[in-house]
Scaffold this motif. Sequence first.
Motif, PDB file in Angstrom:
ATOM      1  N   ILE A 123       0.864  -1.185   0.000  1.00  0.00           N
ATOM      2  CA  ILE A 123       0.000   0.000   0.000  1.00  0.00           C
ATOM      3  C   ILE A 123       0.897   1.230   0.000  1.00  0.00           C
ATOM      4  O   ILE A 123       1.888   1.280   0.729  1.00  0.00           O
ATOM      5  CB  ILE A 123      -0.942   0.037   1.222  1.00  0.00           C
ATOM      6  N   ILE A 124       0.539   2.196  -0.835  1.00  0.00           N
ATOM      7  CA  ILE A 124       1.202   3.503  -0.809  1.00  0.00           C
ATOM      8  C   ILE A 124       0.306   4.441  -0.007  1.00  0.00           C
ATOM      9  O   ILE A 124      -0.888   4.560  -0.288  1.00  0.00           O
ATOM     10  CB  ILE A 124       1.437   4.054  -2.224  1.00  0.00           C
ATOM     11  N   PHE A 125       0.882   5.065   0.999  1.00  0.00           N
ATOM     12  CA  PHE A 125       0.160   5.973   1.887  1.00  0.00           C
ATOM     13  C   PHE A 125       0.622   7.405   1.635  1.00  0.00           C
ATOM     14  O   PHE A 125       1.814   7.638   1.445  1.00  0.00           O
ATOM     15  CB  PHE A 125       0.460   5.637   3.350  1.00  0.00           C
ATOM     16  N   TYR A 126      -0.322   8.316   1.678  1.00  0.00           N
ATOM     17  CA  TYR A 126       0.021   9.738   1.579  1.00  0.00           C
ATOM     18  C   TYR A 126      -0.590  10.461   2.772  1.00  0.00           C
ATOM     19  O   TYR A 126      -1.803  10.440   2.969  1.00  0.00           O
ATOM     20  CB  TYR A 126      -0.498  10.335   0.275  1.00  0.00           C
ATOM     21  N   PHE A 127       0.261  11.068   3.579  1.00  0.00           N
ATOM     22  CA  PHE A 127      -0.172  11.884   4.709  1.00  0.00           C
ATOM     23  C   PHE A 127      -0.277  13.316   4.206  1.00  0.00           C
ATOM     24  O   PHE A 127       0.737  13.990   4.007  1.00  0.00           O
ATOM     25  CB  PHE A 127       0.832  11.775   5.861  1.00  0.00           C
ATOM     26  N   THR A 128      -1.505  13.763   3.961  1.00  0.00           N
ATOM     27  CA  THR A 128      -1.717  15.028   3.260  1.00  0.00           C
ATOM     28  C   THR A 128      -1.210  16.248   4.023  1.00  0.00           C
ATOM     29  O   THR A 128      -0.669  17.159   3.412  1.00  0.00           O
ATOM     30  CB  THR A 128      -3.206  15.230   2.928  1.00  0.00           C
ATOM     31  N   LYS A 129      -1.382  16.275   5.333  1.00  0.00           N
ATOM     32  CA  LYS A 129      -1.005  17.483   6.095  1.00  0.00           C
ATOM     33  C   LYS A 129       0.501  17.648   6.236  1.00  0.00           C
ATOM     34  O   LYS A 129       0.988  18.765   6.350  1.00  0.00           O
ATOM     35  CB  LYS A 129      -1.680  17.483   7.462  1.00  0.00           C
ATOM     36  N   ILE A 130       1.234  16.543   6.226  1.00  0.00           N
ATOM     37  CA  ILE A 130       2.694  16.645   6.313  1.00  0.00           C
ATOM     38  C   ILE A 130       3.362  16.385   4.967  1.00  0.00           C
ATOM     39  O   ILE A 130       4.576  16.430   4.857  1.00  0.00           O
ATOM     40  CB  ILE A 130       3.269  15.715   7.407  1.00  0.00           C
ATOM     41  N   GLU A 131       2.532  16.083   3.958  1.00  0.00           N
ATOM     42  CA  GLU A 131       2.986  15.897   2.583  1.00  0.00           C
ATOM     43  C   GLU A 131       4.100  14.856   2.460  1.00  0.00           C
ATOM     44  O   GLU A 131       5.129  15.080   1.838  1.00  0.00           O
ATOM     45  CB  GLU A 131       3.407  17.239   1.982  1.00  0.00           C
ATOM     46  N   LYS A 132       3.840  13.685   3.037  1.00  0.00           N
ATOM     47  CA  LYS A 132       4.799  12.571   3.009  1.00  0.00           C
ATOM     48  C   LYS A 132       4.138  11.343   2.396  1.00  0.00           C
ATOM     49  O   LYS A 132       2.982  11.037   2.678  1.00  0.00           O
ATOM     50  CB  LYS A 132       5.265  12.217   4.422  1.00  0.00           C
ATOM     51  N   PHE A 133       4.914  10.635   1.591  1.00  0.00           N
ATOM     52  CA  PHE A 133       4.484   9.388   0.958  1.00  0.00           C
ATOM     53  C   PHE A 133       5.297   8.240   1.557  1.00  0.00           C
ATOM     54  O   PHE A 133       6.519   8.355   1.702  1.00  0.00           O
ATOM     55  CB  PHE A 133       4.778   9.407  -0.547  1.00  0.00           C
ATOM     56  N   TYR A 134       4.607   7.149   1.857  1.00  0.00           N
ATOM     57  CA  TYR A 134       5.276   5.958   2.371  1.00  0.00           C
ATOM     58  C   TYR A 134       4.709   4.730   1.685  1.00  0.00           C
ATOM     59  O   TYR A 134       3.551   4.703   1.289  1.00  0.00           O
ATOM     60  CB  TYR A 134       5.068   5.797   3.884  1.00  0.00           C
ATOM     61  N   LEU A 135       5.523   3.697   1.588  1.00  0.00           N
ATOM     62  CA  LEU A 135       5.101   2.401   1.078  1.00  0.00           C
ATOM     63  C   LEU A 135       5.278   1.400   2.210  1.00  0.00           C
ATOM     64  O   LEU A 135       6.303   1.405   2.891  1.00  0.00           O
ATOM     65  CB  LEU A 135       5.974   2.023  -0.117  1.00  0.00           C
ATOM     66  N   LEU A 136       4.261   0.571   2.432  1.00  0.00           N
ATOM     67  CA  LEU A 136       4.387  -0.556   3.357  1.00  0.00           C
ATOM     68  C   LEU A 136       3.985  -1.817   2.609  1.00  0.00           C
ATOM     69  O   LEU A 136       2.945  -1.850   1.942  1.00  0.00           O
ATOM     70  CB  LEU A 136       3.479  -0.398   4.583  1.00  0.00           C
ATOM     71  N   TYR A 137       4.811  -2.845   2.717  1.00  0.00           N
ATOM     72  CA  TYR A 137       4.486  -4.135   2.126  1.00  0.00           C
ATOM     73  C   TYR A 137       3.407  -4.798   2.969  1.00  0.00           C
ATOM     74  O   TYR A 137       3.305  -4.556   4.177  1.00  0.00           O
ATOM     75  CB  TYR A 137       5.729  -5.023   2.047  1.00  0.00           C
ATOM     76  N   ILE A 138       2.622  -5.657   2.346  1.00  0.00           N
ATOM     77  CA  ILE A 138       1.514  -6.290   3.051  1.00  0.00           C
ATOM     78  C   ILE A 138       1.995  -7.095   4.258  1.00  0.00           C
ATOM     79  O   ILE A 138       1.332  -7.093   5.299  1.00  0.00           O
ATOM     80  CB  ILE A 138       0.643  -7.154   2.102  1.00  0.00           C
ATOM     81  N   ASN A 139       3.154  -7.743   4.164  1.00  0.00           N
ATOM     82  CA  ASN A 139       3.642  -8.495   5.326  1.00  0.00           C
ATOM     83  C   ASN A 139       3.971  -7.558   6.490  1.00  0.00           C
ATOM     84  O   ASN A 139       3.788  -7.929   7.653  1.00  0.00           O
ATOM     85  CB  ASN A 139       4.836  -9.391   4.953  1.00  0.00           C
ATOM     86  N   GLU A 140       4.423  -6.344   6.207  1.00  0.00           N
ATOM     87  CA  GLU A 140       4.690  -5.368   7.278  1.00  0.00           C
ATOM     88  C   GLU A 140       3.384  -4.900   7.917  1.00  0.00           C
ATOM     89  O   GLU A 140       3.308  -4.716   9.135  1.00  0.00           O
ATOM     90  CB  GLU A 140       5.462  -4.171   6.715  1.00  0.00           C
ATOM     91  N   ILE A 141       2.378  -4.713   7.096  1.00  0.00           N
ATOM     92  CA  ILE A 141       1.071  -4.297   7.613  1.00  0.00           C
ATOM     93  C   ILE A 141       0.467  -5.413   8.458  1.00  0.00           C
ATOM     94  O   ILE A 141      -0.008  -5.182   9.583  1.00  0.00           O
ATOM     95  CB  ILE A 141       0.124  -3.895   6.459  1.00  0.00           C
ATOM     96  N   ASN A 142       0.493  -6.637   7.930  1.00  0.00           N
ATOM     97  CA  ASN A 142      -0.047  -7.775   8.681  1.00  0.00           C
ATOM     98  C   ASN A 142       0.702  -7.989   9.989  1.00  0.00           C
ATOM     99  O   ASN A 142       0.083  -8.280  11.023  1.00  0.00           O
ATOM    100  CB  ASN A 142      -0.016  -9.044   7.835  1.00  0.00           C
ATOM    101  N   ASP A 143       2.024  -7.857   9.969  1.00  0.00           N
ATOM    102  CA  ASP A 143       2.814  -7.996  11.201  1.00  0.00           C
ATOM    103  C   ASP A 143       2.419  -6.934  12.219  1.00  0.00           C
ATOM    104  O   ASP A 143       2.293  -7.229  13.407  1.00  0.00           O
ATOM    105  CB  ASP A 143       4.318  -7.888  10.912  1.00  0.00           C
ATOM    106  N   TYR A 144       2.249  -5.712  11.734  1.00  0.00           N
ATOM    107  CA  TYR A 144       1.868  -4.635  12.654  1.00  0.00           C
ATOM    108  C   TYR A 144       0.511  -4.942  13.298  1.00  0.00           C
ATOM    109  O   TYR A 144       0.354  -4.837  14.512  1.00  0.00           O
ATOM    110  CB  TYR A 144       1.817  -3.268  11.955  1.00  0.00           C
TER     111      TYR A 144
END
Length: 185
Positions: A123-144
Motif C-alpha cells: 500500500i502507498i500511503f500519503y499523509f496530506t497534512k505533512i505531505e509525506k508518501f510511504y510504502l508498506l508491504y503487506i507483510n509489514e502491515i499484517n505484522d503490525y
Amino acid sequence: MINYPFSLKDNVNKNINNKNKGMFLEDVINNTNEYYRLNNIALIYKKPTPIQIVKLSTDKKYIEKAFFKEKSTTDYNGIYKGKYIDFEAKECTSTTSFPLKNIKEYQLNHLTKVNDFQGIGFIIFYFTKIEKFYLLYINEINDYIKNNSKRSSIPLTYFKEKNHEITLNLNFRIDYLKEIDKIIS
C-alpha cells in the motif's frame, strides 16, 4: 528531500473534500505509471471498478443509473521485472498515524494472497497534512496488525521505522519502484 516553494496540497489539489479525497495521490500514481509505461520500465494500470449498468440515457451516451457489481480488490496492478505487483493507494489527514479502518479487510486479504503467490503486494500511503508518501508491504502491515491488536491505527513512527519513504519529484511522480528494487534485486 526537495523543499518545494509551495505547498503540494494547496497548489495541486486545492479542493480536497470527501468527494475528491484521494485524487491527488491517484493523479500522482497515474502520472508515475504513465511515465513507467512510456519509458518501458513497467506496465502498471489502475483497475476499473466493476459496475452493473441499470439505465442508460435515451440517446445512450451516458449512464443514468448503475451500481457496483462487487467489491473492487485494490487500485493498481501490473508487472515489473517479471514480478506481478498489486497495490492500494490510501490518503489520510492525520499527522501522527494512519487509521486502520481505512483499509478494508478484503483489501488486506487480496494483498496477502498476492504475496502467497509470490507477487508483491503493498500500500502507498500519503499523509496530506505533512505531505509525506510511504510504502508498506503487506507483510509489514499484517505484522503490525498481529503484534498491535489493541491499536486502531498505524503510527507514523512505524512508517519511518520501515524506511520506505517515497519522495515526489518536480514532475509530480513518485518513483515507488525504487523501493520494489530493494526486495527483488
